[in-house]
Design an enzyme around this catalytic site. Structure first.
Site, PDB file in Angstrom:
ATOM      1  N   GLU A  72       0.699  -1.301   0.181  1.00  0.00           N
ATOM      2  CA  GLU A  72      -0.044   0.045  -0.207  1.00  0.00           C
ATOM      3  C   GLU A  72       0.964   1.370   0.016  1.00  0.00           C
ATOM      4  OE1 GLU A  72      -3.128  -0.193   2.965  1.00  0.00           O
ATOM      5  OE2 GLU A  72      -3.929  -2.116   1.987  1.00  0.00           O
TER       6      GLU A  72
ATOM      7  N   GLU B 277      -3.744  -9.000   0.096  1.00  0.00           N
ATOM      8  CA  GLU B 277      -4.360  -8.721   1.431  1.00  0.00           C
ATOM      9  C   GLU B 277      -5.766  -8.568   1.219  1.00  0.00           C
ATOM     10  OE1 GLU B 277      -4.112  -4.919   4.351  1.00  0.00           O
ATOM     11  OE2 GLU B 277      -2.300  -5.498   3.637  1.00  0.00           O
TER      12      GLU B 277
END
Length: 631
Positions: A241, A320
């Site tokens: 991220e 994820e």
């Protein structure tokens, strides 16, 4: 550096690249002897190379050898060889090194996902932070091993080291236990999210962005050179991220990092966990990756099919997903979490009703009836990953509850992402994954069956199983049989009456699995179970003592919250205590803890004292639990 460019069941080509440095004051004529030893320490292949090395100089020694009928490394058969490297000069042994290695092939395909030894398999993974619950972030091999065993028994075959370099102990265990690894380097580069009004760069004010330009390449090289001989590692991840994904400059930084990886290891591909995939597609960041990693945030987990059509050469993995919440032992049919943001976002907690306030229900506790942060449950997520052939697999968030990242703040010290709590107690979602990821017949039902005052009220009973058929019984009376087919779970609405609720799993009419819960009376006893019966007189052996509160008939009491007082005598000492409660603020280093939903955990460590260890757990009004560990 040990590599296997050609692998089959009939033969394997082994390449070994060794660099020697001569620290002697004179030039040395050197003999490098490399041997491959099987698990019984028999030499099955060897190669010898000679060469001169100048004083203070370095020299690379490439070697190559063929091995017939190799034992291939797989999650089901994690066969490890030992590479023995010896350096001689003038018949004198100067140095010797032993390296555990495995022989296997890996590849990712655009339309058919992941292949291990030419077999198409799904990656069934979890993300794990590095902390060990009540023991914090300090490394303890036996504690890590217990955790990995729990995951293996669930059917997990892969770990993502979220989101920093792992300890070597973890990788060694993954090698020997058969768990594939996504080895991850960074959680931050330089940029901030474009929509955030912050006065600093990076995701954190004092984060890695302060050091990225100077240290990123050196840190990445150090990581890869340390870890690249581990057969468990199947992917390198250069970030998670990363806000840089939103900018063209981020794509340039990604290229630089990928060049570093390819220079140090040509055998594995590179990925990165991406949230807000639409921005990473726009910047070109996602297209640059060897394998594109999809995180759940920002709606990325709903873009698989669209992106597969738009980018037909892309290789996919869910890095994820999903983000689901459960608090062990909490059962209510309505989740507290809702998200008005169509792209996902932070959950809001609705106001509690008067009845809920009266019952003392905390919004920090998540129901064990599946909850989700990004509007996709564990069941929905896995079904998509399972049924889309181009998906290599998924790493769910997370394997274990972990310290920190409580978005609702104190007194919660964690958010309930894990499928196992901080003590190592399985939540119900654990058994969902077991039903999907394992072949050994199993069945599991939820909730527990102790609901005083709820007589006659219909309670949803959810069953997970990998059997063909499941039949549910209440007090010996059949409530019907249902087919699993392609279902991930079965549901019966059962009017509550005390007694025994039992699920039976069958294939072709044959009973193969059974799970039952019984109505408990008042708490009366303490039951102790240890994962270790013998201690060595050292300061490294660890025992996990699981504590359960039972009624007078030894039936587990699922709502018990009695205060437990521990006493450890002899050759051990208390290392930590916990109960899995996200709101527990008691010290992990004390000897008193309240049971949470009927359970708590004591962790003890051996010491040099050679006396046997006696452990006592007591509580006012309860029969004490006692346990001995021999030394």
């Amino acid at each position: 550096f040990f590599t296997t460019p050609e692998v089959s069941h009939e033969k394997a080509e082994l390449r070994i690249a060794t660099q020697l440095e001569n620290t002697y004051p004179e030039n040395r004529n050197t003999v490098l002897i490399t041997e491959l030893l099987d698990c019984e320490n028999r030499t099955v292949a060897s190669v010898t190379t000679r060469g001169d090395i100048a004083s203070g100089g370095k020299r690379d020694f490439p070697q190559q050898v063929m091995l017939k009928n190799p034992n291939l490394w797989t999650p089901d058969n994690p066969y490890l060889y030992t590479l023995r490297t010896r350096v001689k000069s003038e018949n004198q042994l100067l140095d010797e090194l032993y390296t555990k290695v495995g022989i296997r092939s890996i590849r990712f395909e655009t339309d058919s996902g992941f292949f291990l030894n030419d077999q198409n398999i799904k990656i069934k993974g979890v993300n794990n932070h590095s902390d060990l619950g009540a023991l914090g972030a300090a490394v303890n091999k036996q504690v890590i091993e217990r955790r990995l065993k729990l995951l293996k028994e669930m059917g997990c075959n892969a770990i993502r080291t979220a989101h920093n370099p792992p300890c070597e102990e973890l990788l060694n265990l993954c090698d020997s236990m058969g768990l594939m690894v996504m080895d991850e380097a960074f959680d931050e580069w330089i940029e901030s999210w474009p929509w955030e009004n912050v006065k600093h760069q990076g995701k954190a004010k004092y984060g890695y962005h302060l050091f990225f330009e100077e240290w990123a390449e050196r840190d990445l090289v150090s990581l890869i050179r340390r870890d690249r001989n581990h057969p468990s590692i199947i992917l390198w991840s250069v970030g998670n991220e990363i806000p840089d994904q939103c900018y063209e400059i981020g794509t340039q930084r990604l290229k630089r990092l990928m060049e570093v990886v390819r220079r140090e290891d040509t055998t594995r591909l590179v990925t990165c966990g991406i949230t807000h995939m639409y921005l990473a597609n726009k910047s070109g960041f996602a297209q640059q990756l060897d394998v594109t990693g999809y995180n759940g945030g920002g709606g990325s987990c709903f873009m698989y099919e669209e992106d597969h059509s738009r980018y037909p050469s892309r290789k996919f993995i869910a890095t994820e997903v999903p983000h689901t919440f459960q608090t062990r032992g909490i059962y209510r049919t309505q989740s507290w979490y809702r998200s008005p943001d169509p792209e996902g976002g932070i959950m809001e907690v609705p106001n509690l009703t008067a009845e809920e306030l009266f019952n003392g229900v905390s919004p920090f506790y998540s129901s064990s009836y599946d909850n989700a942060m990004v509007r996709i449950s564990a069941r929905d997520s896995w079904k998509r990953t399972r049924d889309l052939p181009f998906m290599a697999g998924e790493f769910r968030w997370t394997g274990f509850d972990y310290l920190g990242e409580s978005l609702k703040g104190w007194p919660a010290k964690l958010w309930n992402y894990g499928i196992i709590d901080m003590c190592g107690f399985e939540k119900d979602t654990y058994y969902f994954y077991q039903s999907q990821w394992t072949q050994k017949p199993m069945v599991h039902l939820l909730p527990h069956w102790t609901w005083p005052g709820k007589e006659g009220i219909a309670i949803p009973v959810v069953v997970y199983s990998n059997c063909d058929m499941v039949e549910l019984f209440l007090n010996g009376r059949s409530l019907g049989e249902k087919k699993m087919k392609d279902e991930t779970d079965l549901v019966w609405n059962v009017p509550y009456q005390p007694g025994e609720l039992k699920a039976v799993g069958r294939n072709d009419g044959k009973e193969l699995a059974l799970f039952e819960v019984k109505t408990a009376g008042n708490p009366a006893k303490i039951r102790l179970v240890s994962d270790r019966k013998i201690f060595q007189p050292n300061r490294t052996d660890i025992a996990h003592i699981e504590v359960e509160i039972c009624d007078e008939l030894d039936i587990f009491a699922p709502e018990a919250s009695n205060k437990i007082i521990f006493r450890v005598q002899g050759g051990a000492e208390i290392m930590g205590i916990d109960n899995g409660d996200p709101l527990n603020t008691d010290s992990y280093k004390g000897n008193v803890v309240n049971a949470f939903k009927g359970k708590c955990l004591l962790i003890v460590k051996s010491n040099e004292n050679r006396e046997d260890v006696k452990i006592t757990a007591s509580s006012p009004g309860l029969e004490s639990g006692k346990l001995w560990i021999k030394k």
